[in-house]
Design an enzyme around this catalytic site. Structure first.
Site, PDB file in Angstrom:
ATOM      1  CB  SER A   1     -22.469   3.641  21.970  1.00 31.67           C
ATOM      2  OG  SER A   1     -22.787   2.318  21.650  1.00 31.67           O
TER       3      SER A   1
ATOM      4  CG  ASP B   1      -6.680   2.061  19.499  1.00 34.99           C
ATOM      5  OD1 ASP B   1      -6.257   3.111  20.023  1.00 34.99           O
ATOM      6  OD2 ASP B   1      -7.353   1.211  20.117  1.00 34.99           O
TER       7      ASP B   1
ATOM      8  CE  LYS C   1     -24.828   2.516  25.767  1.00 35.17           C
ATOM      9  NZ  LYS C   1     -24.440   1.306  25.015  1.00 35.17           N
TER      10      LYS C   1
END
Length: 370
Positions: A293, A304, A318
């Site tokens: 999460s 990224d 998740k």
């Protein structure tokens, strides 16, 4: 004539689309109404004719659990005792005696008493076995039931009967509960003259302030590299993950977005200020299969945006957002209302979190997990 024809076609097309959408929604609402009536008929028939008299509260709770079990694992119905973890995340504190508990083979033991808490002040030690809570045998309770009995409002008393390895007789402690502030940064310090390390246990309301303090202390010690340990961190509040990324990522960069069926579920989050950690300080994030999460949001954004490196194992997967809706003073339901997407647009969640037969609008997602 052509312009007039185009002006005529456009309103007709919009009107047709609106009518089609209204018909589709009307049909869906009609199906929902029919399903609710069917459920009520079956429910009433069972209660009025079943051979044994059923407990309405227990049976209803079990029925609701059966419904949510057909959805993803995070959509759950919760009663008062089961809301504790949610309250800890959102408030960052709870009423209790300050004990980290362990449970094995129906034996509840003290992993560690928290500094400054009533338990430690009274002399409770790591390794103590809790035999009774307010005179009730712990072995006759589940772990959650026993833990719930130990918690309570500030200023109230709880009595614990303890078995200590070095003592023949049990020891009784009468403790007055206080407000226990949850500590999420379990360790921070320098591993070498240039390398700092922070271990984060969970993303709660307290997390941003704790991480800011830890980062600042490492920078004050001339840290040139910082390791952020998110191993076995199950996640928590989205807002806390965004606040931590704000300390690391340059201003105006995308951090995470959420998409769902309602307007409030569709949001995009960007870094809002100059980061606390300068760009020339290298970042490494440790993750494993227990990192989920909010941990994956932080790790995913750092990866990224090429702000640091990610080391360890593939994370849990998740990527679903939950919203909690209060039903009454003691009951609530936590419903998955959106999906998380990291800056590259990838979906964090493992696939097949819900059986396709329950979904009307199934879409293909670009997921990290294939």
């Amino acid at each position: 004539m052509k312009k007039y024809f185009l002006r005529l076609i456009l309103p007709i097309a919009i009107l047709t689309g609106a009518i089609s959408l209204a018909v589709t929604q009307s049909s869906l609402y009609r199906q929902i109404g029919q399903s609710q009536r069917l459920f009520n008929q079956v429910y009433n028939q069972i209660f009025s004719t079943y051979v044994d008299e059923l407990d309405p509260e227990a049976f209803t709770k079990a029925s609701i659990h059966s419904i949510t079990q057909n959805l993803d694992p995070y959509t759950v119905f919760m009663v008062e005792d089961e809301q504790h973890q949610i309250n800890v995340l959102s408030k960052g504190k709870y009423g209790g005696v300050g004990i980290q508990l362990g449970y094995r083979n129906k034996t509840m033991s003290v992993v560690a008493p928290m500094d400054g808490g009533p338990a430690k002040k009274a002399g409770i030690m790591s390794g103590d076995v809790i035999l009774k809570v307010d005179g009730e045998d712990v072995k006759k309770m589940t772990f959650n039931e026993a833990a719930s009995k130990i918690r309570g409002k500030k200023g109230t008393q709880v009595t614990l009967a303890i078995k200590r390895y070095s003592e023949d007789e049990s020891i009784v402690f009468k403790l007055i509960r206080s407000v226990i502030k949850v500590k999420e940064v379990t360790y921070s310090g320098m591993l070498s003259p240039t390398t700092g390390y922070v271990r984060l246990n969970r993303f709660s309301r307290n997390t941003p302030n704790e991480m800011h303090k830890a980062f600042q202390q490492l920078l004050n010690q001339n840290s040139k590299e910082i390791i952020i340990d998110l191993r076995d961190n199950p996640g928590g509040l989205l807002s806390s993950a965004v606040s931590i990324l704000d300390m690391i990522i340059q201003k105006d960069n995308p951090l995470v977005s959420t998409k769902g069926r309602t307007k409030d579920s569709n949001r995009s989050f960007y870094s809002r200020r100059k980061p606390l950690i300068p760009d020339d300080v290298k970042i490494a994030v440790l993750i494993n299969q227990g990192s989920a999460s909010a941990s994956e949001i932080v790790a995913g954004a750092i990866q990224d945006l090429d702000r640091g490196i990610i080391l360890g194992q593939k994370s849990y997967g998740k990527g679903l957002v939950q919203s909690q809706y209060q039903i009454d003073d003691k009951r609530s339901i936590k419903v998955t209302t959106a999906r998380y997407y990291i800056p590259s647009g990838r979906f964090i969640q493992k696939r097949d979190y819900i059986d396709d037969k329950f979904i009307l609008n199934k879409t293909e997602e670009d997921s990290i997990f294939t």
